[in-house]
Design a protein around this motif. Structure first.
Motif, PDB file in Angstrom:
ATOM      1  N   ASP A   1       7.012  17.490 -48.130  1.00 35.29           N
ATOM      2  CA  ASP A   1       7.647  16.851 -46.971  1.00 35.29           C
ATOM      3  C   ASP A   1       8.992  17.493 -46.658  1.00 35.29           C
ATOM      4  OD1 ASP A   1       7.724  15.175 -44.802  1.00 35.29           O
ATOM      5  OD2 ASP A   1       8.673  13.526 -45.891  1.00 35.29           O
ATOM      6  N   SER A   2       8.931  18.814 -46.491  1.00 31.29           N
ATOM      7  CA  SER A   2      10.120  19.585 -46.132  1.00 31.29           C
ATOM      8  C   SER A   2       9.872  20.257 -44.791  1.00 31.29           C
ATOM      9  CB  SER A   2      10.418  20.618 -47.220  1.00 31.29           C
ATOM     10  OG  SER A   2      11.667  21.238 -47.010  1.00 31.29           O
ATOM     11  N   LEU A   3      10.866  20.977 -44.264  1.00 30.51           N
ATOM     12  CA  LEU A   3      10.762  21.563 -42.927  1.00 30.51           C
ATOM     13  C   LEU A   3      10.861  23.085 -42.957  1.00 30.51           C
ATOM     14  CD1 LEU A   3      12.971  19.153 -40.780  1.00 30.51           C
ATOM     15  CD2 LEU A   3      10.465  19.205 -40.949  1.00 30.51           C
ATOM     16  N   LEU A   4       9.932  23.721 -42.259  1.00 24.29           N
ATOM     17  CA  LEU A   4       9.948  25.159 -42.014  1.00 24.29           C
ATOM     18  C   LEU A   4      10.200  25.398 -40.536  1.00 24.29           C
ATOM     19  CD1 LEU A   4       9.368  28.187 -42.708  1.00 24.29           C
ATOM     20  CD2 LEU A   4       6.950  27.692 -42.223  1.00 24.29           C
ATOM     21  N   TYR A   5      11.144  26.273 -40.228  1.00 19.67           N
ATOM     22  CA  TYR A   5      11.370  26.725 -38.854  1.00 19.67           C
ATOM     23  C   TYR A   5      10.820  28.149 -38.750  1.00 19.67           C
ATOM     24  CZ  TYR A   5      14.139  22.633 -37.717  1.00 19.67           C
ATOM     25  OH  TYR A   5      14.542  21.343 -37.469  1.00 19.67           O
ATOM     26  N   TYR A   6       9.702  28.270 -38.036  1.00 22.42           N
ATOM     27  CA  TYR A   6       8.933  29.518 -37.971  1.00 22.42           C
ATOM     28  C   TYR A   6       9.257  30.228 -36.646  1.00 22.42           C
ATOM     29  CZ  TYR A   6       4.704  32.454 -37.698  1.00 22.42           C
ATOM     30  OH  TYR A   6       3.821  33.500 -37.581  1.00 22.42           O
ATOM     31  N   PRO A   7       9.760  31.471 -36.678  1.00 25.65           N
ATOM     32  CA  PRO A   7      10.358  32.062 -35.485  1.00 25.65           C
ATOM     33  C   PRO A   7       9.507  33.044 -34.692  1.00 25.65           C
ATOM     34  CG  PRO A   7      11.014  33.349 -37.376  1.00 25.65           C
ATOM     35  CD  PRO A   7      10.081  32.259 -37.894  1.00 25.65           C
ATOM     36  N   VAL A   8       8.232  33.194 -35.026  1.00 21.30           N
ATOM     37  CA  VAL A   8       7.472  34.302 -34.449  1.00 21.30           C
ATOM     38  C   VAL A   8       6.329  33.790 -33.576  1.00 21.30           C
ATOM     39  CG1 VAL A   8       6.217  36.438 -34.970  1.00 21.30           C
ATOM     40  CG2 VAL A   8       8.041  35.673 -36.474  1.00 21.30           C
TER      41      VAL A   8
ATOM     42  N   PHE B   1       8.485  23.590 -37.310  1.00 18.56           N
ATOM     43  CA  PHE B   1       8.931  23.765 -35.929  1.00 18.56           C
ATOM     44  C   PHE B   1       8.689  25.222 -35.562  1.00 18.56           C
ATOM     45  CE2 PHE B   1      11.172  19.895 -37.027  1.00 18.56           C
ATOM     46  CZ  PHE B   1      11.055  19.151 -35.857  1.00 18.56           C
ATOM     47  N   TYR B   2       7.951  25.428 -34.467  1.00 24.72           N
ATOM     48  CA  TYR B   2       7.508  26.754 -34.043  1.00 24.72           C
ATOM     49  C   TYR B   2       8.419  27.210 -32.902  1.00 24.72           C
ATOM     50  CZ  TYR B   2       3.265  24.861 -36.299  1.00 24.72           C
ATOM     51  OH  TYR B   2       2.370  24.264 -37.165  1.00 24.72           O
TER      52      TYR B   2
ATOM     53  N   ASP C   1       6.080  16.219 -29.455  1.00 20.63           N
ATOM     54  CA  ASP C   1       4.668  15.940 -29.687  1.00 20.63           C
ATOM     55  C   ASP C   1       3.991  17.010 -30.530  1.00 20.63           C
ATOM     56  OD1 ASP C   1       4.822  13.614 -28.280  1.00 20.63           O
ATOM     57  OD2 ASP C   1       3.877  14.386 -26.469  1.00 20.63           O
ATOM     58  N   ASN C   2       4.447  18.271 -30.392  1.00 20.27           N
ATOM     59  CA  ASN C   2       3.758  19.348 -31.112  1.00 20.27           C
ATOM     60  C   ASN C   2       4.708  20.291 -31.857  1.00 20.27           C
ATOM     61  OD1 ASN C   2       4.709  21.217 -29.079  1.00 20.27           O
ATOM     62  ND2 ASN C   2       2.994  20.576 -27.778  1.00 20.27           N
ATOM     63  N   HIS C   3       6.021  20.025 -31.787  1.00 19.22           N
ATOM     64  CA  HIS C   3       7.022  20.799 -32.527  1.00 19.22           C
ATOM     65  C   HIS C   3       7.117  22.254 -32.072  1.00 19.22           C
ATOM     66  CE1 HIS C   3       7.700  17.985 -36.226  1.00 19.22           C
ATOM     67  NE2 HIS C   3       7.861  17.366 -35.056  1.00 19.22           N
ATOM     68  N   HIS C   4       6.664  22.562 -30.868  1.00 15.84           N
ATOM     69  CA  HIS C   4       6.886  23.862 -30.251  1.00 15.84           C
ATOM     70  C   HIS C   4       8.027  23.737 -29.249  1.00 15.84           C
ATOM     71  CE1 HIS C   4       2.914  24.288 -32.021  1.00 15.84           C
ATOM     72  NE2 HIS C   4       2.907  25.590 -31.742  1.00 15.84           N
TER      73      HIS C   4
END
Length: 423
Positions: A144-151, A163-164, A375-378
């Motif tokens: 239950d942690s957060l990744l911020y994915y930049p690509v 989060f995309y 709603d979708n973290h994009h």
């Protein structure tokens, strides 16, 4: 939350049913438990009681993807330095714990676990290939942690724990196809690296092409990191395709474009539309091998805006006047600011609080204002087609009328209704 968030995204990546948009999706590369199986999240060890808060930077500084990911790491550091100079987040200075994903999905998963469980970071910024993201996804969900994915990526995924901040399919690949169709392209040859992003992207391209009457005259894959492209390029040359759609990643692009130029193929004769080549890669490929070719992104160094002028000047001041900025690193830079803005809105570093506060959080970024869709973290993105110039930079030749709302499951496209994707 929408219906899809009732399922863990690693299960969605295996089999997802969306209301009339994607009836079946099977991605055998997904990992984790069986559908419907839940794993209790580990208790967070994040400590925000002091004057600092730790975040992770997880990027490939070695291996085939280092040509692309090193600059992403630099952008993360720049954003953190700027935020710290402005007072930090909730009055706390951000401390980066950095790890090398080494271009290996299993290493990304292992390092993500370390950052979360041992280093106790509040969030992680990083990843590039979809294989690395899918390897990390169950780690972030289970903890239950957060990744911020930049690509930019192939879409068809949404996780409460990611989060995309790069483009999804309707913000990059579909605008690129629309552009090619509008310029008269009637046939395409597809070339990609052999993993989940190119195969899924090409399945989407095939569905689009069937609907639009575009012929796919060939489809070839090379192992990620491959540097042997004589056979594929000869097949492309013999195909008579109007254009090539390129989903190669990493330093395979260097070998591909050098071989492309070696056999005499040019942008005028058979243009290549790429979705993973930005300013950083042009130097490695050699501008003489790629001048005039096209790329689809949401940001270029040459975007004209006050925010981008400030960003480019700051990046060059920090890392050298010869350095260039590019889409993935700009999206990584944005991701740090979006995380910080979400923390400020939530007045909390807790994952649950950030998830609840994320919708509508915005940042006036170098590419233009980006806004998180809760709603979708994009995020919203302006699509841009760029052409590579003799100076090694990309210049916009087309852009969307404004920011495009993210549609990761292609719910707005009738031709995607029966799309089935297998690796």
């Amino acid at each position: 939350m929408p219906q899809r968030f009732k399922f863990r995204a690693r299960d969605v990546a295996r089999t997802f049913t969306a209301s009339a948009a994607v009836t079946a999706l099977a991605l055998t590369a997904a990992c984790g438990s069986r559908a419907g199986e839940e794993t209790a999240a580990a208790e967070s060890c994040v400590d925000t009681s002091g004057d600092t808060v730790k975040v992770g930077a997880l990027n490939s500084l070695s291996g085939t993807m280092s040509i692309s990911e090193t600059t992403v790491r630099d952008a993360i550091y720049l954003a953190v330095e700027e935020i710290n100079a402005a007072g930090g987040v909730q009055g706390k200075q951000i401390e980066i714990v950095a790890e090398d994903g080494a271009s290996e999905p299993t290493v990304f998963a292992e390092k993500a676990e370390k950052l979360i469980r041992e280093d106790c970071v509040a969030a992680v910024f990083g990843g590039w290939t979809s294989a690395s993201r899918k390897a990390m996804l169950p780690v972030f969900e289970d903890n239950d942690s957060l990744l911020y994915y930049p690509v930019q990526y192939e879409g068809l995924e949404a996780s409460e724990n990611i989060f995309y901040t790069g483009a999804t399919t309707n913000q990059q690949i579909i605008p690129a196809l629309d552009y090619l169709a509008e310029t008269g392209v009637k046939s395409l040859y597809l070339v990609g690296s052999d993993y989940v992003f190119p195969r899924t992207a090409n399945a989407i391209i095939n569905a689009y092409a069937a609907d639009k009457g575009i012929e796919i005259v060939g489809e070839d894959y090379a192992q990620l990191g491959s540097v042997e492209f004589s056979t594929i390029v000869n097949q492309v040359n013999a195909s008579g395709a109007d254009a090539v759609f390129n989903t190669l990643n990493g330093d395979s692009n260097v070998a591909f474009f050098r071989e492309y130029a070696n056999v005499g193929l040019t942008a005028e004769e058979m243009p290549v539309m790429s979705v993973s080549i930005a300013e950083e890669e042009v130097g490695g490929i050699g501008v003489e091998n790629i001048e005039g070719q096209l790329a689809a992104w949401n940001y270029y160094q040459t975007v004209e805006s006050p925010e981008n002028t400030t960003f480019v000047e700051a990046f060059k001041a920090e890392y050298g006047a010869e350095r260039v900025t590019s889409d993935p690193m700009e999206a990584a830079y944005n991701s740090v600011y979006l995380w910080a803005a979400t923390v400020e809105k939530a007045e909390s570093f807790a994952v649950e609080d950030l998830q609840a506060a994320a919708d509508g959080v915005s940042f006036a970024s170098p590419e233009g204002t980006v806004v998180i869709d809760g709603d979708n973290h994009h995020v919203t993105k302006t699509a841009r087609i760029g052409q590579i110039s003799a100076d090694g930079l990309l210049y916009t030749v087309w852009e969307s009328e404004g920011p495009i709302e993210p549609d990761p499951f292609l719910e707005g496209y009738d031709w995607a209704a029966d799309l089935k994707v297998t690796e």
